[in-house]
Write an enzyme that holds these catalytic residues in place. Sequence first.
Site, PDB file in Angstrom:
ATOM      1  N   TYR A 175       0.834  -1.202   0.000  1.00 21.25           N
ATOM      2  CA  TYR A 175       0.000   0.000   0.000  1.00 21.25           C
ATOM      3  C   TYR A 175       0.873   1.258   0.000  1.00 21.25           C
ATOM      4  CZ  TYR A 175      -3.528   3.393   1.431  1.00 21.25           C
ATOM      5  OH  TYR A 175      -4.361   4.483   1.488  1.00 21.25           O
ATOM      6  N   LYS A 179       1.172   4.106  -3.038  1.00 22.38           N
ATOM      7  CA  LYS A 179       0.807   5.506  -2.865  1.00 22.38           C
ATOM      8  C   LYS A 179       1.971   6.438  -3.168  1.00 22.38           C
ATOM      9  CE  LYS A 179      -3.499   4.934  -1.973  1.00 22.38           C
ATOM     10  NZ  LYS A 179      -4.524   5.411  -2.921  1.00 22.38           N
TER      11      LYS A 179
END
Length: 277
Positions: A175, A179
């Site tokens: 994750y 990002k």
Amino acid sequence: MPSRSSTGRPRERGRRPGPLTGDRVRGRTVLVTGAGNGLGRAISLALVARGARVVLVARTRSHLEAVAAEAAGLPGSTRVATADVADPVSVAALAEELADETVEVLVNNAGVPGPVAPLLEISPEEWDDVFAVNVRGMFLMCRAFIPQMVARGAGDVINLASVSGKRPLTRRTPYAASKMAVIGLTTTLAFEVGPQGVAVNSLSPGPVDGPRMARNFELEAKRTGTTYAEAEEAYVARAALHRMLTEDEVAAAVIAMLHMPGLCAADIDLSAGMVAR
């Protein structure tokens, strides 16, 4: 007469902005991905409340229809369209379906949280699943809908990133890495299409109170042998406001960014003070 560079050649200038005052949301057509729940729902409802026409996009039609029902009676309007942003065929079909719309703003919100585990326990399939939605999905949506903005000489793109792309987040490597990739995609794309009048920016929220963070705290508590409350406290203690954000606060930030016509190639921290610099 155009100004000249040190070489004597005319300087290239980007497209001039539209009106710098007034409402830059009302009457515009905004496509929001991941609009069926969570941040996408909140962003979409805030835009409709300000008079925008919002194209609600996600994989599950029933979720989108529920959001459209909530928006009924608000000043703006909605349209429902299903698509899997990670699938090039699905995105191409979406673009064809929306050929009669003039998409002026693209909000790339669709994303998945991915596994909560040390990197050495994460499978390649889990890694690829996160990047497929969080990064590939934004790439495909930008490729599909920015050309019409470039042709018109105007448009806005807001990509949802995260403070997790800028600070350590243990046991969330896919994750966090995805990002950070979103921020890189945003800043580079801004320089590619900015001269044609298209502003590309990203918004990096901190933890947002809701089901996704509840899931993360439950998994973290289980893994570390602590309680849910202890896992939550350890996380929010990092923020200056000592709390999580609300979905409505993130939606308000999107509205604010659209009212900043000179904003481009920027990443906006909205972290309750979790990121300070």
